[in-house]
Enzyme design. Structure first.
Site, PDB file in Angstrom:
ATOM      1  N   GLU A 244     -13.353   5.035  -3.348  1.00 28.46           N
ATOM      2  CA  GLU A 244     -11.939   5.253  -3.051  1.00 28.46           C
ATOM      3  C   GLU A 244     -11.290   6.152  -4.091  1.00 28.46           C
ATOM      4  O   GLU A 244     -11.391   5.894  -5.296  1.00 28.46           O
ATOM      5  CB  GLU A 244     -11.243   3.877  -3.058  1.00 28.46           C
ATOM      6  N   ASP A 245     -10.616   7.198  -3.626  1.00 27.22           N
ATOM      7  CA  ASP A 245      -9.823   8.064  -4.500  1.00 27.22           C
ATOM      8  C   ASP A 245     -10.603   8.660  -5.674  1.00 27.22           C
ATOM      9  O   ASP A 245     -10.111   8.714  -6.810  1.00 27.22           O
ATOM     10  CB  ASP A 245      -8.546   7.349  -4.968  1.00 27.22           C
TER      11      ASP A 245
ATOM     12  N   ASP B 178     -13.704   6.157   2.202  1.00 23.62           N
ATOM     13  CA  ASP B 178     -12.632   6.086   3.187  1.00 23.62           C
ATOM     14  C   ASP B 178     -11.830   7.384   3.278  1.00 23.62           C
ATOM     15  O   ASP B 178     -11.385   7.765   4.352  1.00 23.62           O
ATOM     16  CB  ASP B 178     -11.696   4.919   2.862  1.00 23.62           C
ATOM     17  N   ASP B 179     -11.651   8.069   2.145  1.00 22.63           N
ATOM     18  CA  ASP B 179     -10.864   9.316   2.167  1.00 22.63           C
ATOM     19  C   ASP B 179     -11.542  10.356   3.054  1.00 22.63           C
ATOM     20  O   ASP B 179     -10.878  11.174   3.683  1.00 22.63           O
ATOM     21  CB  ASP B 179     -10.721   9.889   0.754  1.00 22.63           C
TER      22      ASP B 179
ATOM     23  N   ARG C 126      -8.376  10.786  -8.574  1.00 20.88           N
ATOM     24  CA  ARG C 126      -7.481  11.440  -7.597  1.00 20.88           C
ATOM     25  C   ARG C 126      -6.772  10.347  -6.798  1.00 20.88           C
ATOM     26  O   ARG C 126      -7.112  10.056  -5.673  1.00 20.88           O
ATOM     27  CB  ARG C 126      -8.288  12.368  -6.694  1.00 20.88           C
TER      28      ARG C 126
ATOM     29  N   LYS D 118      -5.936  -1.910  -1.219  1.00 22.53           N
ATOM     30  CA  LYS D 118      -6.817  -1.679  -0.073  1.00 22.53           C
ATOM     31  C   LYS D 118      -7.505  -2.982   0.344  1.00 22.53           C
ATOM     32  O   LYS D 118      -7.624  -3.293   1.525  1.00 22.53           O
ATOM     33  CB  LYS D 118      -7.866  -0.648  -0.476  1.00 22.53           C
TER      34      LYS D 118
ATOM     35  N   TYR E 278       0.851  -1.181   0.000  1.00 21.73           N
ATOM     36  CA  TYR E 278       0.000   0.000   0.000  1.00 21.73           C
ATOM     37  C   TYR E 278       0.894   1.242   0.000  1.00 21.73           C
ATOM     38  O   TYR E 278       1.982   1.194  -0.563  1.00 21.73           O
ATOM     39  CB  TYR E 278      -1.024  -0.059   1.159  1.00 21.73           C
TER      40      TYR E 278
ATOM     41  N   ASN F 163       0.529  13.593   3.669  1.00 26.43           N
ATOM     42  CA  ASN F 163       1.600  12.763   3.168  1.00 26.43           C
ATOM     43  C   ASN F 163       1.699  12.945   1.653  1.00 26.43           C
ATOM     44  O   ASN F 163       0.816  13.541   1.071  1.00 26.43           O
ATOM     45  CB  ASN F 163       1.428  11.276   3.574  1.00 26.43           C
TER      46      ASN F 163
HETATM   47  P1  NAD Z   1      -7.943  17.772  -0.952  1.00 22.12           P
HETATM   48  O1  NAD Z   1      -7.342  18.081  -2.251  1.00 22.12           O
HETATM   49  O2  NAD Z   1      -9.369  17.354  -0.884  1.00 22.12           O
HETATM   50  O3  NAD Z   1      -7.777  19.057   0.025  1.00 22.12           O
HETATM   51  C1  NAD Z   1      -6.642  19.862   0.145  1.00 22.12           C
HETATM   52  C2  NAD Z   1      -7.042  21.162   0.811  1.00 22.12           C
HETATM   53  O4  NAD Z   1      -5.864  21.906   1.128  1.00 22.12           O
HETATM   54  C3  NAD Z   1      -7.912  22.066  -0.057  1.00 22.12           C
HETATM   55  O5  NAD Z   1      -8.981  22.543   0.715  1.00 22.12           O
HETATM   56  C4  NAD Z   1      -6.984  23.236  -0.399  1.00 22.12           C
HETATM   57  O6  NAD Z   1      -7.672  24.490  -0.529  1.00 22.12           O
HETATM   58  C5  NAD Z   1      -6.100  23.280   0.821  1.00 22.12           C
HETATM   59  N1  NAD Z   1      -4.833  23.989   0.570  1.00 22.12           N
HETATM   60  C6  NAD Z   1      -4.021  23.893  -0.503  1.00 22.12           C
HETATM   61  N2  NAD Z   1      -2.983  24.750  -0.367  1.00 22.12           N
HETATM   62  C7  NAD Z   1      -3.142  25.366   0.824  1.00 22.12           C
HETATM   63  C8  NAD Z   1      -2.408  26.346   1.525  1.00 22.12           C
HETATM   64  N3  NAD Z   1      -1.281  26.848   1.024  1.00 22.12           N
HETATM   65  N4  NAD Z   1      -2.860  26.746   2.731  1.00 22.12           N
HETATM   66  C9  NAD Z   1      -3.989  26.224   3.244  1.00 22.12           C
HETATM   67  N5  NAD Z   1      -4.730  25.293   2.613  1.00 22.12           N
HETATM   68  C10 NAD Z   1      -4.313  24.876   1.422  1.00 22.12           C
HETATM   69  O7  NAD Z   1      -7.028  16.665  -0.302  1.00 22.12           O
HETATM   70  P2  NAD Z   1      -7.383  15.713   0.939  1.00 22.12           P
HETATM   71  O8  NAD Z   1      -7.930  14.413   0.458  1.00 22.12           O
HETATM   72  O9  NAD Z   1      -8.178  16.496   1.916  1.00 22.12           O
HETATM   73  O10 NAD Z   1      -5.917  15.390   1.494  1.00 22.12           O
HETATM   74  C11 NAD Z   1      -5.093  16.422   2.010  1.00 22.12           C
HETATM   75  C12 NAD Z   1      -3.828  15.825   2.610  1.00 22.12           C
HETATM   76  O11 NAD Z   1      -4.179  14.985   3.683  1.00 22.12           O
HETATM   77  C13 NAD Z   1      -3.015  14.959   1.646  1.00 22.12           C
HETATM   78  O12 NAD Z   1      -1.659  15.140   1.879  1.00 22.12           O
HETATM   79  C14 NAD Z   1      -3.386  13.563   2.035  1.00 22.12           C
HETATM   80  O13 NAD Z   1      -2.356  12.656   1.728  1.00 22.12           O
HETATM   81  C15 NAD Z   1      -3.552  13.733   3.529  1.00 22.12           C
HETATM   82  N6  NAD Z   1      -4.390  12.673   4.111  1.00 22.12           N
HETATM   83  C16 NAD Z   1      -3.888  11.984   5.174  1.00 22.12           C
HETATM   84  C17 NAD Z   1      -4.627  10.986   5.755  1.00 22.12           C
HETATM   85  C18 NAD Z   1      -4.082  10.249   6.932  1.00 22.12           C
HETATM   86  O14 NAD Z   1      -3.025  10.482   7.377  1.00 22.12           O
HETATM   87  N7  NAD Z   1      -4.777   9.334   7.479  1.00 22.12           N
HETATM   88  C19 NAD Z   1      -5.884  10.666   5.227  1.00 22.12           C
HETATM   89  C20 NAD Z   1      -6.382  11.407   4.153  1.00 22.12           C
HETATM   90  C21 NAD Z   1      -5.621  12.423   3.609  1.00 22.12           C
END
Ligand code: NAD
Length: 550
Positions: free
Chosen positions: A248-249, A271-272, A159, A177, A107, A411
């Site tokens: 997913e994604d 899940d996201d 995505r 997954k 994964y 990440n």
């Molecule tokens: P997404 O694209 O849906 O959301 C990203 C958000 O960040 C958007 O709202 C965007 O406006 C904002 N953003 C971008 N640049 C910015 C800045 N300079 N300042 C403030 N905000 C800003 O993505 P997502 O699915 O919400 O994922 C976001 C991050 O979280 C990714 O890195 C993903 O890998 C991580 N994530 C981690 C886990 C976990 O650890 N369990 C789970 C899900 C997502």
């Protein structure tokens, strides 16, 4: 074959005892060199195998020795995939017994690279590719699947992790997954079906890639897209009654819409959005075990306002309401900062999922000022902006709170808002820290901190186990809350002492059983389950867990 015959073929016990070469080529039945002499005689295997008979344990060690000698993670991924295609029991034994080592190979992060190279490394197909060309025939395609699926992980590839639109190459994600579902929660591989809905791709590189395996056209959008997804969801529920569908994604613009469209009628989750929310909420519950505070006394400031941030904020609101807060109070305790600054009432162009968190407040453009103004007890980084939790941000949180809650969940590692070392150093070791990327132990002032990843794989396998085990009609927010509580309760005092807000990953099957029981408990309590409530919920889900062996 008629529809009735196809259904019968799928639900009768699998295949009339394959024999000889056919048996060796069936990954669900093959034991390779572990077939005993008696079995080799009885099953027509003489001559197809070298004479040595190896135990499963010896096979596991052989696989690991070979794997560890391979030069790159991608080659390890390919070797593990080939094993998966050859001998499922051995593959899952390796994964279950060495989850710390193998999870990052099957994964994240390796699966990201594997998806990017999917066309090149493609060997045997796994799961179902359903393309927009096949509209009107989705039910027939699903009927081709020979097993009685109870769990589908489906993507449209738009995505994939943080890598964007990978079209049909995204299939690596449902496959990976579902491997985790089987390894971490013992959902039998025969019940798992990975699906890619191939609606094309807008990725120019893929459209020009000679090895691209997907539909070579731009993405289908609008009502054509929605109708295609709807045909799939309807057909999946008819073909596999009671099936759990995990989205997913999908890109933001589809993910929220699809979840809201189906969540109240069908057994689905994303899940996201929801798995991430539960794992973060569990981290908060663990942190509150340390501070002794209550959830509905916290003020949360999110950096990011996408799927992860709004998913977490929504579940936190539900959990605050469950603790007695009104929804309006709970909403006001959750604030979002996106790329345009603090989300506030009246800011033009706010999308639906952010609107609920747009509160009365003068606009603020930067994160540090937002912290000074709102005085959060917790900051949660989910914006994929590496280094956004600057030393100033961390010091300010430490000034405002005795035990600041700092979650840097983005990440890969390069996108992490801060490292574990930075979080502890700039808060004099007082931070209650969780991360989305792996970080090594940190030594500070004679103390060793062990940060642990708020990884969704703590949550979704147990949620799936509980929902399938109880034959639940829906997957509700209350189930994710119960899952978060169960996960936080499985963190030991020793874990908390060393700064770990999650349990050690090798305990995952035991933890998944607890989560499964909690989720099934909600299903029975709310009248969503099919069947009478078992006396011992943990025992009930444990008896349904697949333990790979011969
Ligand atoms: P997404 O694209 O849906 O959301 C990203 C958000 O960040 C958007 O709202 C965007 O406006 C904002 N953003 C971008 N640049 C910015 C800045 N300079 N300042 C403030 N905000 C800003 O993505 P997502 O699915 O919400 O994922 C976001 C991050 O979280 C990714 O890195 C993903 O890998 C991580 N994530 C981690 C886990 C976990 O650890 N369990 C789970 C899900 C997502």
């Amino acid at each position: 074959m008629s529809k009735r015959d196809r259904t019968a073929a799928r639900t009768t016990p699998y295949s009339p005892s394959p024999h000889g070469l056919a048996l060796l080529r069936d990954p669900l039945l093959n034991k390779g060199t572990a077939f005993t002499d008696e079995e080799r005689d009885a099953l027509g295997l003489r001559g197809f195998l070298p004479p040595a008979v190896l135990s499963m344990q010896a096979q596991v060690e052989r696989v690991l020795t070979h794997l560890r000698g391979l030069p790159s993670d991608l080659e390890k991924y390919i070797a593990l995939n080939a094993l998966h295609d050859r001998n499922e029991a051995l593959f899952f034994r390796v994964v279950c017994d060495h989850i710390d080592e193998i999870q990052p190979l099957i994964y994240t992060p390796t699966v990201g690279l594997a998806c990017q190279r999917f066309g090149l490394i493609f060997q045997r197909p796994r799961g179902l590719f359903i393309s927009a060309k096949e509209r009107g025939h989705v039910a027939e395609i699903l009927s081709n699947w020979p097993y009685p699926a109870k769990l589908i992980v489906v993507t449209d590839g738009e995505r994939i992790l943080g890598l964007g639109d990978l079209g049909a190459y995204g299939m690596g994600i449902p496959v990976g997954k579902l491997s985790l579902y089987s390894a971490c929660a013992g959902i039998h591989p025969k019940l798992c079906l990975p699906v890619t809905l191939d609606v094309g791709t807008n990725n120019e590189e893929l459209l020009n890639d000679p090895y691209y395996i997907g539909l070579r056209q731009r993405r289908v959008t609008g009502t054509d897209y929605d109708d295609f997804v709807d045909e799939f969801v309807t057909a999946a529920r008819e073909t596999f009654p009671g099936v759990l569908i995990q989205f997913e994604d999908f890109a933001n613009h589809s993910a929220f819409r699809l979840l809201h469209k189906y969540r109240d009628d069908a057994c689905v989750f994303n899940d996201d959005i929801q798995g991430t929310a539960a794992v973060a909420l569990a981290g908060l519950f663990s942190a509150l075990r340390v501070t002794g505070g209550k959830l509905n006394e916290q003020r949360l400031l999110f950096l990011g306002a996408g799927e992860a941030a709004t998913g977490i904020a929504e579940l936190v609101v539900s959990a605050m309401v469950a603790e007695g807060a009104s929804e309006a109070e709970a909403l006001r305790r959750n604030w979002l900062v996106d790329s345009r600054g603090l989300v506030v009432k009246g800011r033009p162009g706010l999308t639906e999922h952010k609107l609920r968190f747009a509160h009365e407040q003068a606009p603020i453009s930067d994160f540090l000022t937002a912290i000074r103004t709102l005085k959060p007890t917790a900051i949660i980084g989910v914006a994929a902006v590496g280094g956004a939790f600057t030393p100033d941000v961390l010091r300010t949180m430490a000034r405002l709170n005795e035990r600041p809650i700092i979650f840097a969940l983005s990440n890969p590692t390069s996108k992490s808002e801060c490292s574990a070392a930075e979080a502890y150093r700039h808060t004099e070791g007082r931070a209650l820290f969780a991360c989305g990327s792996p970080f090594d132990a940190v030594q500070l002032d004679g103390k060793t901190f062990i940060p642990r990843q708020g990884n969704n794989s703590y949550i979704f396998p147990g949620v799936g186990l509980g929902a399938i085990g109880s034959a639940s009609r829906l997957v509700t927010d209350e189930m994710f809350m119960a899952a978060a509580h169960a996960l936080a309760n499985s963190v030991s005092e020793a874990d908390l002492q060393q700064g770990s807000l999650y349990p050690a990953l090798p305990r995952i099957r035991e933890v998944s059983a607890q989560i499964g029981a909690a989720v099934a408990g909600v299903a029975y309590q709310r009248g969503l389950a099919g069947g009478p409530t078992p006396n011992d919920l943990v025992g009930f889900v444990q008896t349904q867990m697949y333990d790979p062996s011969y």
